[in-house]
Design a protein around this motif. Structure first.
Motif, PDB file in Angstrom:
ATOM      1  N   ILE A  89     -17.086  49.183   3.048  1.00 30.78           N
ATOM      2  CA  ILE A  89     -15.931  49.068   2.153  1.00 30.78           C
ATOM      3  C   ILE A  89     -15.536  47.612   1.977  1.00 30.78           C
ATOM      4  CG2 ILE A  89     -13.476  49.609   1.910  1.00 30.78           C
ATOM      5  CD1 ILE A  89     -14.095  52.285   3.334  1.00 30.78           C
ATOM      6  N   ALA A  90     -15.581  46.844   3.082  1.00 28.70           N
ATOM      7  CA  ALA A  90     -15.263  45.413   2.992  1.00 28.70           C
ATOM      8  C   ALA A  90     -16.242  44.703   2.060  1.00 28.70           C
ATOM      9  CB  ALA A  90     -15.310  44.784   4.381  1.00 28.70           C
TER      10      ALA A  90
ATOM     11  N   ILE B 130     -15.266  42.689  -1.287  1.00 30.48           N
ATOM     12  CA  ILE B 130     -15.686  41.300  -1.509  1.00 30.48           C
ATOM     13  C   ILE B 130     -16.358  41.163  -2.874  1.00 30.48           C
ATOM     14  CG2 ILE B 130     -17.341  39.533  -0.763  1.00 30.48           C
ATOM     15  CD1 ILE B 130     -16.755  40.422   2.124  1.00 30.48           C
ATOM     16  N   GLY B 131     -17.226  42.114  -3.210  1.00 33.17           N
ATOM     17  CA  GLY B 131     -17.923  42.066  -4.487  1.00 33.17           C
ATOM     18  C   GLY B 131     -16.969  42.182  -5.663  1.00 33.17           C
ATOM     19  N   VAL B 132     -16.029  43.114  -5.581  1.00 35.05           N
ATOM     20  CA  VAL B 132     -15.053  43.304  -6.667  1.00 35.05           C
ATOM     21  C   VAL B 132     -14.179  42.061  -6.826  1.00 35.05           C
ATOM     22  CG1 VAL B 132     -13.026  44.608  -7.389  1.00 35.05           C
ATOM     23  CG2 VAL B 132     -15.017  45.810  -6.486  1.00 35.05           C
ATOM     24  N   GLN B 133     -13.736  41.502  -5.695  1.00 32.15           N
ATOM     25  CA  GLN B 133     -12.901  40.303  -5.748  1.00 32.15           C
ATOM     26  C   GLN B 133     -13.663  39.136  -6.382  1.00 32.15           C
ATOM     27  OE1 GLN B 133      -9.950  41.794  -5.257  1.00 32.15           O
ATOM     28  NE2 GLN B 133      -9.234  40.177  -3.899  1.00 32.15           N
ATOM     29  N   ALA B 134     -14.956  39.042  -6.070  1.00 31.58           N
ATOM     30  CA  ALA B 134     -15.764  37.966  -6.642  1.00 31.58           C
ATOM     31  C   ALA B 134     -15.918  38.135  -8.147  1.00 31.58           C
ATOM     32  CB  ALA B 134     -17.142  37.927  -5.968  1.00 31.58           C
ATOM     33  N   ILE B 135     -16.211  39.353  -8.586  1.00 32.46           N
ATOM     34  CA  ILE B 135     -16.389  39.613 -10.013  1.00 32.46           C
ATOM     35  C   ILE B 135     -15.096  39.335 -10.783  1.00 32.46           C
ATOM     36  CG2 ILE B 135     -16.795  41.439 -11.713  1.00 32.46           C
ATOM     37  CD1 ILE B 135     -18.750  42.692  -9.701  1.00 32.46           C
TER      38      ILE B 135
ATOM     39  N   ARG C 136     -22.735  37.970  -0.487  1.00 33.85           N
ATOM     40  CA  ARG C 136     -22.034  38.383   0.732  1.00 33.85           C
ATOM     41  C   ARG C 136     -21.727  39.873   0.689  1.00 33.85           C
ATOM     42  NH1 ARG C 136     -16.810  36.226   1.627  1.00 33.85           N
ATOM     43  NH2 ARG C 136     -17.017  36.490   3.869  1.00 33.85           N
ATOM     44  N   ALA C 137     -21.345  40.383  -0.467  1.00 37.33           N
ATOM     45  CA  ALA C 137     -21.052  41.805  -0.592  1.00 37.33           C
ATOM     46  C   ALA C 137     -22.284  42.645  -0.257  1.00 37.33           C
ATOM     47  CB  ALA C 137     -20.583  42.109  -2.016  1.00 37.33           C
TER      48      ALA C 137
END
Length: 259
Positions: free
Chosen positions: A151-152, A156-161, A193-194
């Motif tokens: 989930i983390a 991380i991936g969503v926050q980056a996008i 990282r995601a």
């Protein structure tokens, strides 16, 4: 003082990601067999000119990162919502994590070891998983921990996008080129990282479901697993390049982050 500690810590994080990414790229293209994880990065750094000095500087920088996160946990983060309990709790968790990383780097620097760095992080991961599984409801604990890491990774991936990192930057002081470079490294590095976090967590979940601690993996084995997919070493190379990008992104944050 807090600002200097934060910037030193972000730069130190960048060094580690650059080295891990570079080691993973070497593995992808059949190069050196050193572990592509923090221990491998420290061993690589120790062989450079003034390697001992660099290791101490790296460890001190990570101590600065831990202290910065501790100040955020105690007094709140920069920004209108920086005093929210969940943000302070997240900073406390980051303080503990970077405190452990700083300790491991300083211990390595104090030992004066050259070359490869003793125990394998992959074996440590398996040992920790096996120990956890021996606890009451240990299988559920490992599974929940693995799911949390997955989930983390997704977060991380969503926050980056969404380029959420921009709210922490001094955008008014940055040129258009600097903003573009930050977006390239921030999004690309964040997605890499995601992928790594999601893979790490999925291996832990698999170990819990099958009740086989040996199926848990550390960073090195996780990165190598990308080369075992249908895309072969090219997927590992893409992830490794993304980790290099995140190292560069950390340097950008060290220079332009609001602290």
């Amino acid at each position: 003082m807090t600002e200097g500690a934060a910037r030193a810590g972000l730069a130190a994080r960048g060094v580690i990601y650059l080295l891990v990414g570079a080691l993973a790229l070497q593995i992808a293209f059949g190069g050196r067999r050193r572990q592509a994880d923090r221990q491998g990065a420290l061993a690589e750094l120790s062989e450079k000119p003034f390697g001992s000095v660099l290791l101490w500087a790296l460890g001190i920088g990570l101590v600065g990162m831990a202290l910065w996160r501790l100040s955020e946990a105690l007094f709140g983060r920069v920004g209108p919502k920086g005093h929210k309990p969940h943000k302070r709790l997240l900073s406390a968790g980051r303080c503990l994590f970077y405190g452990f990383v700083a300790y491991s780097v300083l211990r390595f620097a104090a030992s004066g070891r050259k070359g490869d760095s003793g125990g394998s992080a992959d074996q440590q991961s398996r040992d920790i998983t096996a120990t956890a599984m021996e606890l009451p409801v240990g299988q559920w604990i490992v599974g929940a921990g693995g799911a949390g890491i997955v989930i983390a990774g997704m977060w991380i991936g969503v926050q980056a996008i969404r380029r959420k990192y921009r709210k922490d930057l001094k955008l008014g002081e940055m040129s258009r080129t600097a903003k573009r470079l930050t977006d390239v490294t921030g999004v690309g590095g964040g997605l890499a990282r995601a992928a790594v976090f999601a893979a790490l967590g999925s291996f832990a979940v698999r170990a819990a479901v099958d009740y086989e601690p040996d199926k848990a993996k550390g960073l090195d084995d996780t990165l190598r697993s990308f080369a075992e997919t249908g895309l072969g070493p090219w997927l590992l190379a893409a992830v490794a390049f993304g980790l290099v990008l995140f190292g560069l992104f950390s340097f950008m944050m060290a220079a332009r982050r609001r602290v």
